[in-house]
Motif scaffolding. Structure first.
Motif, PDB file in Angstrom:
ATOM      1  N   PHE A 189       0.813  -1.213   0.000  1.00 47.97           N
ATOM      2  CA  PHE A 189       0.000   0.000   0.000  1.00 47.97           C
ATOM      3  C   PHE A 189       0.850   1.268   0.000  1.00 47.97           C
ATOM      4  O   PHE A 189       0.338   2.351  -0.282  1.00 47.97           O
ATOM      5  N   ARG A 190       2.144   1.144   0.325  1.00 46.88           N
ATOM      6  CA  ARG A 190       3.025   2.309   0.333  1.00 46.88           C
ATOM      7  C   ARG A 190       4.067   2.219  -0.784  1.00 46.88           C
ATOM      8  O   ARG A 190       5.083   2.897  -0.741  1.00 46.88           O
ATOM      9  N   GLN A 191       3.798   1.386  -1.771  1.00 43.25           N
ATOM     10  CA  GLN A 191       4.734   1.224  -2.871  1.00 43.25           C
ATOM     11  C   GLN A 191       4.108   1.636  -4.194  1.00 43.25           C
ATOM     12  O   GLN A 191       2.893   1.687  -4.338  1.00 43.25           O
ATOM     13  N   ARG A 192       4.980   1.944  -5.139  1.00 45.41           N
ATOM     14  CA  ARG A 192       4.565   2.294  -6.494  1.00 45.41           C
ATOM     15  C   ARG A 192       5.360   1.436  -7.478  1.00 45.41           C
ATOM     16  O   ARG A 192       6.255   0.673  -7.083  1.00 45.41           O
ATOM     17  N   LEU A 193       5.033   1.583  -8.752  1.00 43.12           N
ATOM     18  CA  LEU A 193       5.744   0.833  -9.783  1.00 43.12           C
ATOM     19  C   LEU A 193       6.938   1.627 -10.292  1.00 43.12           C
ATOM     20  O   LEU A 193       6.856   2.850 -10.474  1.00 43.12           O
ATOM     21  N   ALA A 194       8.036   0.933 -10.532  1.00 38.85           N
ATOM     22  CA  ALA A 194       9.193   1.507 -11.228  1.00 38.85           C
ATOM     23  C   ALA A 194       9.368   0.718 -12.518  1.00 38.85           C
ATOM     24  O   ALA A 194       9.516  -0.516 -12.483  1.00 38.85           O
ATOM     25  N   PHE A 195       9.350   1.421 -13.640  1.00 36.30           N
ATOM     26  CA  PHE A 195       9.357   0.769 -14.945  1.00 36.30           C
ATOM     27  C   PHE A 195      10.777   0.670 -15.497  1.00 36.30           C
ATOM     28  O   PHE A 195      11.564   1.620 -15.432  1.00 36.30           O
ATOM     29  N   THR A 196      11.089  -0.486 -16.054  1.00 33.03           N
ATOM     30  CA  THR A 196      12.399  -0.723 -16.634  1.00 33.03           C
ATOM     31  C   THR A 196      12.569   0.087 -17.905  1.00 33.03           C
ATOM     32  O   THR A 196      11.648   0.130 -18.739  1.00 33.03           O
ATOM     33  N   PRO A 197      13.696   0.760 -18.110  1.00 36.61           N
ATOM     34  CA  PRO A 197      13.921   1.482 -19.373  1.00 36.61           C
ATOM     35  C   PRO A 197      13.755   0.549 -20.573  1.00 36.61           C
ATOM     36  O   PRO A 197      14.290  -0.557 -20.599  1.00 36.61           O
ATOM     37  N   GLY A 198      12.986   0.997 -21.555  1.00 33.26           N
ATOM     38  CA  GLY A 198      12.746   0.178 -22.734  1.00 33.26           C
ATOM     39  C   GLY A 198      11.634  -0.830 -22.569  1.00 33.26           C
ATOM     40  O   GLY A 198      11.186  -1.426 -23.553  1.00 33.26           O
ATOM     41  N   GLY A 199      11.182  -1.033 -21.339  1.00 39.48           N
ATOM     42  CA  GLY A 199      10.060  -1.933 -21.105  1.00 39.48           C
ATOM     43  C   GLY A 199      10.334  -3.387 -21.435  1.00 39.48           C
ATOM     44  O   GLY A 199       9.401  -4.143 -21.728  1.00 39.48           O
ATOM     45  N   PHE A 200      11.617  -3.837 -21.378  1.00 36.45           N
ATOM     46  CA  PHE A 200      11.913  -5.228 -21.751  1.00 36.45           C
ATOM     47  C   PHE A 200      11.721  -6.194 -20.585  1.00 36.45           C
ATOM     48  O   PHE A 200      11.936  -7.395 -20.731  1.00 36.45           O
ATOM     49  N   ALA A 201      11.359  -5.669 -19.417  1.00 35.73           N
ATOM     50  CA  ALA A 201      11.054  -6.526 -18.270  1.00 35.73           C
ATOM     51  C   ALA A 201       9.869  -5.929 -17.521  1.00 35.73           C
ATOM     52  O   ALA A 201       9.518  -4.756 -17.712  1.00 35.73           O
ATOM     53  N   GLU A 202       9.265  -6.752 -16.687  1.00 33.86           N
ATOM     54  CA  GLU A 202       8.130  -6.268 -15.906  1.00 33.86           C
ATOM     55  C   GLU A 202       8.602  -5.216 -14.901  1.00 33.86           C
ATOM     56  O   GLU A 202       9.751  -5.243 -14.452  1.00 33.86           O
TER      57      GLU A 202
END
Length: 470
Positions: free
Chosen positions: A58-71
């Protein structure tokens, strides 16, 4: 909880999300008044803050991998503020009409969650006209499935009206990883995932159960994924707007019918939904025809109750909307559910979903969109069992809970089923512009449930029950 990475299944709910198809699961709750005082939004924020230590996501967010090649991975939300997630729908002391509360809930459900923040929200109306408290809670499907959403909600609720308030911890968010760190971790994780997948294939090949696994997966593909759903008026272009309607029914008549007729509660629920959809087709001036329903099946083991994420498989069931009588519809549903249980197609679906992790990112996106397309299914029908005992929120007993099952693009209606204490609630979550006839669905569900339970009644009482809703 660390930097846990989303599974391929979790990530699929991000891939199919669009400006007109928001992938949050949710529930709307009505609570009895608390004796002596009204629960305030500030009190709720304080109570929830005390329990966040038991639900770190509930206190976390998403961090997206550069290029989107991984979840994406879960990281601490450095800007987390509980006041931005627990939101008042009314001014302090304002008494809100129930109709206005429903409108504001629909408005909240019509908005997507912000992916740059913790992926949940709670909108609260502390005092409705009858003194009850109303709320709507939503969380992204990438974070929870239906069963874990219930377990997460129960973490915020109590089994007694006088439970003590938990004390907040001294939480300090961990710094988010850099883009370079995210990329390196993704490469390491992808390599590990490939090795795990290879090891899994090797174990499967060596296993005497290989033939059974392949057979179940083949059945899941042939019977479920490749068999096209019929064209239907419930599949239409969506707008972002949503409406949540429901009908609540006593569960005891259904339990009695279950015992007397030798069927499952799920069989009776799917039969009732089929009858209601038959009436909806008539009101839409459409020819009643069978509809292909996607039915999520939990694969969550008892020891995974504390795990979030999605532990589900899917089966597909033909709802016999074209059949004129409840008896015929029940026989067809019972035959269909017995068939997928005998073939263990849920396990086959789980095997297919488990293989998604080894696919390249572009292929994952295409697979997710194909699985969510109207060609694959007409609507989702999800049955989520709730607690059979009363639960409380700051001394207020839960009176009613209405589930929200998200809509993928091209699907104007979903049906949720939630049992709680001595009641069962059927929800209709829809785009009111794409499917204006949905306003008639609650009364159709009521009539269909009486029709179904009347199958187990003596003939005279059956006639009276059917006459009451004719």
């Amino acid at each position: 909880m660390g930097r846990a990475r989303l599974s391929a299944l979790d990530g699929s709910f991000l891939r199919v999300e669009t400006p007109t198809a928001h992938m949050h699961v949710a529930w709307k709750g009505i609570f009895e008044p608390r004796a002596g005082s009204v629960v305030t939004v500030e009190e709720l924020r304080r109570a929830i803050t005390g329990r966040l230590q038991f639900a770190p996501r509930f206190r976390q967010r998403l961090a997206f991998t550069p290029g989107g090649f991984a979840e994406p991975v879960w990281v601490d939300d450095e800007r987390f503020d509980v006041a931005e997630h627990v939101v008042a729908l009314a001014e302090p002391g304002q008494v809100m009409p129930r109709a206005r509360f429903d409108e504001l809930c629909d408005a909240a459900l019509s908005l997507p969650l912000d992916r740059s923040r913790a992926l949940w929200s709670l909108h609260v109306a502390p005092q409705l006209e009858d003194g009850s408290l109303g709320l709507v809670m939503k969380a992204h499907h990438a974070m929870v499935d239906g069963k874990s959403a219930v377990e997460l909600a129960l973490l915020l609720l109590d089994l007694s009206p006088d439970a003590p308030e938990a004390q907040a911890d001294d939480w300090v968010p961990q710094p988010a990883p850099s883009s370079a760190r995210l990329a390196i971790d993704a490469m390491v994780d992808n390599g590990g995932e490939s090795l795990r997948a290879a090891a899994g294939v090797a174990r499967a090949v060596a296993s005497p159960r290989l033939a059974g696994t392949l057979r179940r997966a083949a059945l899941a593909v042939g019977e479920d994924l490749l068999r096209a759903a019929p064209s239907s008026y419930v599949n239409a272009r969506l707008t972002p707007q949503r409406i949540l309607l429901h009908h609540t029914h006593g569960i005891e008549p259904l339990l009695a019918a279950k015992t007397q007729l030798g069927v499952t509660l799920n069989d009776l629920a799917l039969t009732a939904v089929s009858g209601a959809l038959r009436e909806l087709a008539a009101r839409a001036r459409e020819r009643p025809q069978s509809l292909k329903a996607m039915v999520p099946v939990s694969t969550r083991a008892p020891e995974q109750t504390a795990d979030l994420g999605n532990q589900i498989s899917f089966v597909f069931v033909d709802l016999p909307v074209g059949m004129a009588t409840a008896a015929d519809r029940l026989a067809a549903v019972r035959s269909a559910t017995a068939r997928f249980k005998e073939q263990d197609r849920a396990a086959g679906g789980a095997a297919i979903l488990g293989s998604l992790g080894v696919l390249p990112a572009p292929v994952k996106g295409a697979a997710a969109r194909m699985a969510a397309a109207p060609r694959t299914y007409n609507l989702t029908v999800s049955n989520v069992p709730g607690p059979r005992v009363p639960v409380w929120l700051r001394g207020c007993a839960l009176r009613e809970a209405v589930p929200v099952i998200p809509l993928a693009d091209g699907h104007a209606l979903s049906i949720g089923i939630f049992s709680y204490a001595d009641r069962i609630t059927f929800s209709a979550y829809a785009d009111p512009h794409a499917l204006p006839q949905v306003a008639d669905l609650p009364i159709a569900l009521c009539a269909s449930l009486l029709d179904v339970t009347a199958l187990a009644a003596p003939a005279g009482r059956r006639r009276r029950a059917l006459k009451a809703v004719s």
